[in-house]
Design a protein around this motif. Structure first.
Motif: not given
Length: 88
Positions: A15-21, A29-39, A41-49
């Motif tokens: 969880a810490v690694a996902i949040l730090v990444v 400024g990573a491209n949020t249109g990229n599927s890995l970046v989007h993943w 983002e979604q995981a970090a949003d869920w963890l940090a809700a």
């Protein structure tokens, strides 16, 4: 029982690694249109809700660090110190 604490610590560290990444991706400024970046983002949003918006600052980069960094700090401390305490 020791296996349970190893599992808790491992999950907390992931969880810490996902949040730090995600913090680094967002600040760089990573491209949020990229599927890995989007993943991430979604995981970090869920963890940090629970921690998003606790503090309000005017600078976007500081807001990102506070929102996601607070969650990373909490997961790291609870997961690692809690597991370490039970082993002794």
């Amino acid at each position: 029982m020791r296996g349970l604490f190893v599992a808790v610590r491992t999950i907390a560290n992931i969880a810490v690694a996902i949040l730090v990444v995600w913090i680094l991706m967002r600040l760089l400024g990573a491209n949020t249109g990229n599927s890995l970046v989007h993943w991430f983002e979604q995981a970090a949003d869920w963890l940090a809700a629970w921690s998003k918006g606790i503090f309000k600052v005017s600078t976007t980069s500081v807001q990102v660090v506070l929102d996601y960094g607070l969650a990373a700090l909490a997961y790291g401390l609870i997961g690692n110190l809690g597991a370490r305490r039970e082993w002794t």
